[in-house]
Design a protein around this motif. Structure first.
Motif, PDB file in Angstrom:
ATOM      1  N   TYR A  10       0.837  -1.203   0.000  1.00 12.79           N
ATOM      2  CA  TYR A  10       0.000   0.000   0.000  1.00 12.79           C
ATOM      3  C   TYR A  10       0.871   1.251   0.000  1.00 12.79           C
ATOM      4  CZ  TYR A  10      -3.695   3.214   1.607  1.00 12.79           C
ATOM      5  OH  TYR A  10      -4.574   4.246   1.727  1.00 12.79           O
ATOM      6  N   GLN A  11       1.882   1.257   0.862  1.00 12.17           N
ATOM      7  CA  GLN A  11       2.773   2.411   0.960  1.00 12.17           C
ATOM      8  C   GLN A  11       3.543   2.626  -0.343  1.00 12.17           C
ATOM      9  OE1 GLN A  11       3.235   4.517   3.651  1.00 12.17           O
ATOM     10  NE2 GLN A  11       1.735   3.514   4.925  1.00 12.17           N
ATOM     11  N   THR A  77      -6.809  -3.885   8.651  1.00 14.99           N
ATOM     12  CA  THR A  77      -7.159  -3.158   9.870  1.00 14.99           C
ATOM     13  C   THR A  77      -8.174  -3.959  10.673  1.00 14.99           C
ATOM     14  OG1 THR A  77      -6.714  -1.038   8.821  1.00 14.99           O
ATOM     15  CG2 THR A  77      -8.110  -1.003  10.779  1.00 14.99           C
ATOM     16  N   LEU A  78      -9.177  -4.507  10.003  1.00 14.83           N
ATOM     17  CA  LEU A  78     -10.183  -5.322  10.689  1.00 14.83           C
ATOM     18  C   LEU A  78      -9.572  -6.589  11.281  1.00 14.83           C
ATOM     19  CD1 LEU A  78     -13.209  -4.987   8.245  1.00 14.83           C
ATOM     20  CD2 LEU A  78     -12.933  -3.936  10.499  1.00 14.83           C
ATOM     21  N   ILE A  79      -8.673  -7.227  10.546  1.00 12.43           N
ATOM     22  CA  ILE A  79      -8.020  -8.443  11.041  1.00 12.43           C
ATOM     23  C   ILE A  79      -7.173  -8.129  12.274  1.00 12.43           C
ATOM     24  CG2 ILE A  79      -6.265 -10.175  10.491  1.00 12.43           C
ATOM     25  CD1 ILE A  79      -7.349 -10.036   7.556  1.00 12.43           C
ATOM     26  N   SER A  80      -6.409  -7.047  12.225  1.00 10.77           N
ATOM     27  CA  SER A  80      -5.581  -6.662  13.366  1.00 10.77           C
ATOM     28  C   SER A  80      -6.441  -6.312  14.572  1.00 10.77           C
ATOM     29  CB  SER A  80      -4.689  -5.476  13.006  1.00 10.77           C
ATOM     30  OG  SER A  80      -3.772  -5.836  12.011  1.00 10.77           O
ATOM     31  N   ALA A  81      -7.525  -5.603  14.339  1.00 13.35           N
ATOM     32  CA  ALA A  81      -8.434  -5.256  15.434  1.00 13.35           C
ATOM     33  C   ALA A  81      -9.064  -6.508  16.026  1.00 13.35           C
ATOM     34  CB  ALA A  81      -9.510  -4.292  14.938  1.00 13.35           C
ATOM     35  N   THR A 119       2.349   9.966  10.301  1.00 12.99           N
ATOM     36  CA  THR A 119       1.430   9.881   9.168  1.00 12.99           C
ATOM     37  C   THR A 119       0.784  11.234   8.899  1.00 12.99           C
ATOM     38  OG1 THR A 119       0.985   7.545   9.603  1.00 12.99           O
ATOM     39  CG2 THR A 119      -0.624   8.713   8.252  1.00 12.99           C
ATOM     40  N   VAL A 120       0.384  11.914   9.948  1.00 14.91           N
ATOM     41  CA  VAL A 120      -0.203  13.248   9.775  1.00 14.91           C
ATOM     42  C   VAL A 120       0.821  14.198   9.162  1.00 14.91           C
ATOM     43  CG1 VAL A 120      -1.061  15.279  11.031  1.00 14.91           C
ATOM     44  CG2 VAL A 120      -1.940  13.012  11.574  1.00 14.91           C
ATOM     45  N   MET A 121       2.065  14.091   9.579  1.00 15.76           N
ATOM     46  CA  MET A 121       3.096  15.005   9.095  1.00 15.76           C
ATOM     47  C   MET A 121       3.574  14.680   7.677  1.00 15.76           C
ATOM     48  SD  MET A 121       3.171  17.062  11.527  1.00 15.76           S
ATOM     49  CE  MET A 121       4.503  18.127  11.117  1.00 15.76           C
ATOM     50  N   THR A 122       3.476  13.408   7.249  1.00 14.46           N
ATOM     51  CA  THR A 122       4.034  13.038   5.948  1.00 14.46           C
ATOM     52  C   THR A 122       2.983  12.812   4.869  1.00 14.46           C
ATOM     53  OG1 THR A 122       4.134  10.714   6.611  1.00 14.46           O
ATOM     54  CG2 THR A 122       6.147  12.038   6.898  1.00 14.46           C
ATOM     55  N   ALA A 127      -6.827   6.091   5.524  1.00 17.78           N
ATOM     56  CA  ALA A 127      -6.851   4.655   5.831  1.00 17.78           C
ATOM     57  C   ALA A 127      -5.740   4.289   6.818  1.00 17.78           C
ATOM     58  CB  ALA A 127      -6.712   3.834   4.551  1.00 17.78           C
ATOM     59  N   VAL A 128      -4.577   4.860   6.638  1.00 20.17           N
ATOM     60  CA  VAL A 128      -3.457   4.593   7.541  1.00 20.17           C
ATOM     61  C   VAL A 128      -3.740   5.195   8.916  1.00 20.17           C
ATOM     62  CG1 VAL A 128      -0.987   4.968   7.923  1.00 20.17           C
ATOM     63  CG2 VAL A 128      -1.818   4.436   5.631  1.00 20.17           C
TER      64      VAL A 128
END
Length: 156
Positions: A10-11, A77-81, A119-122, A127-128
């Protein structure tokens, strides 16, 4: 391993700076080596080829369409949660922290908090951000639950 692979792809797909995902190739290599050792010592080395082909096919299929990589990211994200919720459920059922490390879970929460900031800064990718905010909340919840049950056990 699947989540790490999807997150890395994704990245790369969105062309984000290397410093936002540099640890993922290292984590993936560690997991792949561990998987090879497990296959080797369990006598299942023939499965290694299957896993390698599946990895390469999945790697390229993820980016056939934009919606596929986006769906895969949200699914991870759902799997990790779900895995963190399973840990919480286990803690609630046993009402005991056992050998679960509060330090490890708090370090994971700290990592998520720093990743939110970076993430906010870059990239400011929604989604991230959703992924890391969700993981931060759940990691803090697991840490608090571990500390609660450790405290309860010591006072009994």
């Amino acid at each position: 391993l699947f989540s790490f692979l999807v997150f890395l792809r994704y990245q790369i797909y969105y062309g984000y700076p290397l410093q936002t995902y540099l640890e993922y190739p290292i984590i993936i290599a560690q997991d792949a080596i561990l998987l090879l050792f497990i296959l080797r010592f369990s006598g299942n080395m023939k499965r290694a080829l299957f896993y390698a082909v599946t990895f390469w096919a999945g790697w390229y299929m993820l980016t056939l369409r934009k919606w596929i990589i986006d769906l895969a990211m949200n699914s991870c994200t759902l799997i990790s949660a779900a895995s963190k919720l399973a840990q919480l459920r286990c803690l609630w059922q046993t009402k005991e922290a056992g050998q679960v490390s509060a330090l490890t879970w708090s370090m994971s929460a700290y990592t998520c908090a720093t990743r939110i900031f970076t993430t906010v800064m870059t990239t400011n990718d929604v989604a991230v951000l959703v992924r890391f905010i969700t993981m931060l909340i759940l990691n803090l919840w697991v840490t608090a639950t571990i500390l609660h049950y450790r405290k309860t056990k010591k006072t009994d």
